[in-house]
Design a protein around this motif. Structure first.
Motif, PDB file in Angstrom:
ATOM      1  N   GLN A 172      30.810  51.549 -12.390  1.00  0.00           N
ATOM      2  CA  GLN A 172      31.743  52.285 -13.251  1.00  0.00           C
ATOM      3  C   GLN A 172      31.905  53.676 -12.663  1.00  0.00           C
ATOM      4  O   GLN A 172      30.940  54.435 -12.570  1.00  0.00           O
ATOM      5  CB  GLN A 172      31.202  52.371 -14.681  1.00  0.00           C
ATOM      6  CG  GLN A 172      32.169  53.042 -15.642  1.00  0.00           C
ATOM      7  CD  GLN A 172      31.687  52.963 -17.073  1.00  0.00           C
ATOM      8  OE1 GLN A 172      30.949  52.051 -17.441  1.00  0.00           O
ATOM      9  NE2 GLN A 172      32.099  53.920 -17.881  1.00  0.00           N
ATOM     10  N   LEU A 173      33.120  54.009 -12.267  1.00  0.00           N
ATOM     11  CA  LEU A 173      33.294  55.254 -11.513  1.00  0.00           C
ATOM     12  C   LEU A 173      34.301  56.211 -12.140  1.00  0.00           C
ATOM     13  O   LEU A 173      35.134  55.843 -12.957  1.00  0.00           O
ATOM     14  CB  LEU A 173      33.702  54.951 -10.072  1.00  0.00           C
ATOM     15  CG  LEU A 173      35.033  54.246  -9.775  1.00  0.00           C
ATOM     16  CD1 LEU A 173      36.229  55.175  -9.906  1.00  0.00           C
ATOM     17  CD2 LEU A 173      35.005  53.629  -8.387  1.00  0.00           C
ATOM     18  N   GLY A 194      37.328  53.621 -14.012  1.00  0.00           N
ATOM     19  CA  GLY A 194      37.298  52.172 -14.143  1.00  0.00           C
ATOM     20  C   GLY A 194      36.119  51.577 -13.404  1.00  0.00           C
ATOM     21  O   GLY A 194      35.235  52.292 -12.943  1.00  0.00           O
ATOM     22  N   ASN A 195      36.111  50.251 -13.293  1.00  0.00           N
ATOM     23  CA  ASN A 195      35.020  49.542 -12.625  1.00  0.00           C
ATOM     24  C   ASN A 195      35.505  48.901 -11.337  1.00  0.00           C
ATOM     25  O   ASN A 195      36.595  48.331 -11.282  1.00  0.00           O
ATOM     26  CB  ASN A 195      34.447  48.461 -13.539  1.00  0.00           C
ATOM     27  CG  ASN A 195      33.608  49.022 -14.656  1.00  0.00           C
ATOM     28  OD1 ASN A 195      34.104  49.720 -15.544  1.00  0.00           O
ATOM     29  ND2 ASN A 195      32.323  48.743 -14.621  1.00  0.00           N
ATOM     30  N   VAL A 196      34.683  48.992 -10.299  1.00  0.00           N
ATOM     31  CA  VAL A 196      34.966  48.358  -9.018  1.00  0.00           C
ATOM     32  C   VAL A 196      33.704  47.639  -8.542  1.00  0.00           C
ATOM     33  O   VAL A 196      32.593  47.956  -8.972  1.00  0.00           O
ATOM     34  CB  VAL A 196      35.414  49.389  -7.956  1.00  0.00           C
ATOM     35  CG1 VAL A 196      36.737  50.029  -8.342  1.00  0.00           C
ATOM     36  CG2 VAL A 196      34.344  50.459  -7.766  1.00  0.00           C
ATOM     37  N   PRO A 202      41.032  41.302  -8.029  1.00  0.00           N
ATOM     38  CA  PRO A 202      41.009  42.745  -7.801  1.00  0.00           C
ATOM     39  C   PRO A 202      40.586  43.523  -9.042  1.00  0.00           C
ATOM     40  O   PRO A 202      40.472  42.966 -10.134  1.00  0.00           O
ATOM     41  CB  PRO A 202      42.457  43.053  -7.423  1.00  0.00           C
ATOM     42  CG  PRO A 202      43.253  42.002  -8.139  1.00  0.00           C
ATOM     43  CD  PRO A 202      42.408  40.763  -8.099  1.00  0.00           C
ATOM     44  N   TYR A 203      40.372  44.816  -8.843  1.00  0.00           N
ATOM     45  CA  TYR A 203      39.899  45.685  -9.916  1.00  0.00           C
ATOM     46  C   TYR A 203      41.050  46.578 -10.378  1.00  0.00           C
ATOM     47  O   TYR A 203      41.903  46.973  -9.590  1.00  0.00           O
ATOM     48  CB  TYR A 203      38.738  46.548  -9.418  1.00  0.00           C
ATOM     49  CG  TYR A 203      37.756  45.771  -8.579  1.00  0.00           C
ATOM     50  CD1 TYR A 203      36.982  44.755  -9.139  1.00  0.00           C
ATOM     51  CD2 TYR A 203      37.631  46.018  -7.212  1.00  0.00           C
ATOM     52  CE1 TYR A 203      36.089  44.017  -8.366  1.00  0.00           C
ATOM     53  CE2 TYR A 203      36.744  45.289  -6.435  1.00  0.00           C
ATOM     54  CZ  TYR A 203      35.976  44.283  -7.009  1.00  0.00           C
ATOM     55  OH  TYR A 203      35.109  43.552  -6.241  1.00  0.00           O
ATOM     56  N   GLU A 204      41.060  46.882 -11.658  1.00  0.00           N
ATOM     57  CA  GLU A 204      42.122  47.729 -12.217  1.00  0.00           C
ATOM     58  C   GLU A 204      41.527  49.025 -12.744  1.00  0.00           C
ATOM     59  O   GLU A 204      40.568  49.014 -13.513  1.00  0.00           O
ATOM     60  CB  GLU A 204      42.867  47.004 -13.333  1.00  0.00           C
ATOM     61  CG  GLU A 204      44.059  47.786 -13.866  1.00  0.00           C
ATOM     62  CD  GLU A 204      44.947  46.956 -14.774  1.00  0.00           C
ATOM     63  OE1 GLU A 204      45.792  47.553 -15.461  1.00  0.00           O
ATOM     64  OE2 GLU A 204      44.790  45.713 -14.802  1.00  0.00           O
ATOM     65  N   LEU A 205      42.100  50.144 -12.320  1.00  0.00           N
ATOM     66  CA  LEU A 205      41.643  51.465 -12.731  1.00  0.00           C
ATOM     67  C   LEU A 205      42.741  52.171 -13.523  1.00  0.00           C
ATOM     68  O   LEU A 205      43.931  51.904 -13.337  1.00  0.00           O
ATOM     69  CB  LEU A 205      41.273  52.321 -11.510  1.00  0.00           C
ATOM     70  CG  LEU A 205      40.265  51.734 -10.522  1.00  0.00           C
ATOM     71  CD1 LEU A 205      40.066  52.702  -9.355  1.00  0.00           C
ATOM     72  CD2 LEU A 205      38.938  51.459 -11.209  1.00  0.00           C
ATOM     73  N   ILE A 206      42.334  53.081 -14.364  1.00  0.00           N
ATOM     74  CA  ILE A 206      43.269  53.893 -15.138  1.00  0.00           C
ATOM     75  C   ILE A 206      43.562  55.177 -14.371  1.00  0.00           C
ATOM     76  O   ILE A 206      42.655  55.808 -13.826  1.00  0.00           O
ATOM     77  CB  ILE A 206      42.669  54.264 -16.508  1.00  0.00           C
ATOM     78  CG1 ILE A 206      42.293  53.012 -17.294  1.00  0.00           C
ATOM     79  CG2 ILE A 206      43.630  55.137 -17.308  1.00  0.00           C
ATOM     80  CD1 ILE A 206      41.438  53.306 -18.504  1.00  0.00           C
ATOM     81  N   VAL A 207      44.822  55.583 -14.339  1.00  0.00           N
ATOM     82  CA  VAL A 207      45.176  56.906 -13.817  1.00  0.00           C
ATOM     83  C   VAL A 207      45.025  57.902 -14.968  1.00  0.00           C
ATOM     84  O   VAL A 207      45.731  57.815 -15.977  1.00  0.00           O
ATOM     85  CB  VAL A 207      46.617  56.943 -13.274  1.00  0.00           C
ATOM     86  CG1 VAL A 207      46.993  58.367 -12.864  1.00  0.00           C
ATOM     87  CG2 VAL A 207      46.768  55.989 -12.099  1.00  0.00           C
ATOM     88  N   LEU A 208      44.085  58.821 -14.831  1.00  0.00           N
ATOM     89  CA  LEU A 208      43.812  59.787 -15.899  1.00  0.00           C
ATOM     90  C   LEU A 208      44.789  60.954 -15.890  1.00  0.00           C
ATOM     91  O   LEU A 208      45.038  61.576 -16.922  1.00  0.00           O
ATOM     92  CB  LEU A 208      42.381  60.316 -15.766  1.00  0.00           C
ATOM     93  CG  LEU A 208      41.270  59.267 -15.856  1.00  0.00           C
ATOM     94  CD1 LEU A 208      39.910  59.930 -15.609  1.00  0.00           C
ATOM     95  CD2 LEU A 208      41.287  58.577 -17.210  1.00  0.00           C
ATOM     96  N   TYR A 220      48.342  53.123 -13.453  1.00  0.00           N
ATOM     97  CA  TYR A 220      47.151  52.340 -13.162  1.00  0.00           C
ATOM     98  C   TYR A 220      47.101  52.048 -11.670  1.00  0.00           C
ATOM     99  O   TYR A 220      48.097  52.183 -10.941  1.00  0.00           O
ATOM    100  CB  TYR A 220      47.157  51.021 -13.947  1.00  0.00           C
ATOM    101  CG  TYR A 220      48.291  50.092 -13.603  1.00  0.00           C
ATOM    102  CD1 TYR A 220      48.122  49.052 -12.684  1.00  0.00           C
ATOM    103  CD2 TYR A 220      49.552  50.258 -14.185  1.00  0.00           C
ATOM    104  CE1 TYR A 220      49.170  48.207 -12.356  1.00  0.00           C
ATOM    105  CE2 TYR A 220      50.602  49.409 -13.857  1.00  0.00           C
ATOM    106  CZ  TYR A 220      50.410  48.381 -12.942  1.00  0.00           C
ATOM    107  OH  TYR A 220      51.448  47.549 -12.609  1.00  0.00           O
ATOM    108  N   ALA A 221      45.917  51.639 -11.194  1.00  0.00           N
ATOM    109  CA  ALA A 221      45.730  51.284  -9.791  1.00  0.00           C
ATOM    110  C   ALA A 221      45.107  49.900  -9.699  1.00  0.00           C
ATOM    111  O   ALA A 221      44.232  49.552 -10.496  1.00  0.00           O
ATOM    112  CB  ALA A 221      44.847  52.314  -9.094  1.00  0.00           C
TER     113      ALA A 221
END
Length: 243
Positions: A172-173, A194-196, A202-208, A220-221
């Motif tokens: 969790q980064l 998000g988590n990688v 694939p992993y999905e991250l939030i753009v803060l 999102y990424a």
């Protein structure tokens, strides 16, 4: 250990330019429905739109007080007018666009040029022995392509920790990618959460959010693992931004 990563960055824009002069990403001026109704019916509504019944419509409604059936008919006409206004408002305010950025994040886990470190928790200073509670810090290259000799366009810095006991969700980064001023995206930065490195990719991250050219960014990424070349690992990022 393919679970410890912050991502490799290969930057390639799907649009030739990503600049927002005098404009904030994600801004919206859409008023609430209740506010529009007040303004439409002639009551003041701070921050809403300015739209009220015409003097002819108001006078007609006043004259119909003694004729309920006719007044109901007139109100129905006003309601139809209001509905038409809402439709036109949706069409005018739904003007968001999407920009997609592509890049690669590169990290080196051991040896010269190491960019990621296990600095606290289980397996302290030993990347082969992470566990629940382990914490990592990283300072990775962000490049245009998957090759380590492709153009450097920025850096990804941040930290992450293993927060589930079975390590199924990976790391969790919290990270920040800062683009070089002379890159096609600079100056500016984007922050992610998000988590990688988990069991499912694939992993999905939030753009803060973002700074510079990306001030006010949202989106999102999607992060995918590239074939590893130990001790070097790379990750393909696709960042979807709405503005």
């Amino acid at each position: 250990m393919a679970t410890v990563m912050a991502g490799t960055t290969t930057l390639v824009a799907h649009k030739s330019s990503f600049a927002f002069p005098n404009q904030q990403l994600g801004s919206s001026s859409k008023p609430s429905r209740a506010c529009i109704q007040k303004e439409f019916l002639g009551s003041p509504c701070r921050g809403g739109v300015s739209r009220s019944l015409s003097s002819v419509q108001k006078k007609k409604l006043q004259q119909l007080d003694s004729a309920p059936a006719k007044k109901v008919s007139a109100m129905a006409a006003v309601g139809a007018d209001l509905k038409e206004y809402f439709v036109s408002l949706e069409q005018k305010t739904d003007t968001s666009k999407e920009t997609v950025l592509e890049f690669y994040v590169h990290e080196v886990r051991i040896g010269p040029g190491t960019t990621v470190m296990l600095n606290a928790g289980t397996g302290h200073h030993e990347l082969k022995l992470p566990g629940y509670g382990s914490m990592f810090v990283f300072d990775n290259d962000v490049r245009e392509g998957g090759s380590r000799d492709s153009k450097l366009v920025g850096r990804e810095r941040g930290h992450g920790s293993i927060t589930d006991e079975k390590f199924k969700e990976g790391l969790q980064l919290m990270s920040k990618i800062t683009f070089n001023e002379d890159s096609q995206f600079g100056p500016g930065s984007l922050s992610f959460s998000g988590n990688v490195g988990g069991a499912v990719a694939p992993y999905e991250l939030i753009v803060l959010g973002g700074t510079g050219n990306f001030r006010g960014a949202k989106g999102y990424a999607i992060v995918e693992n590239c074939p590893p070349h130990p001790p070097a690992y790379s990750f393909h990022w696709r960042v979807h931004l709405s503005h």
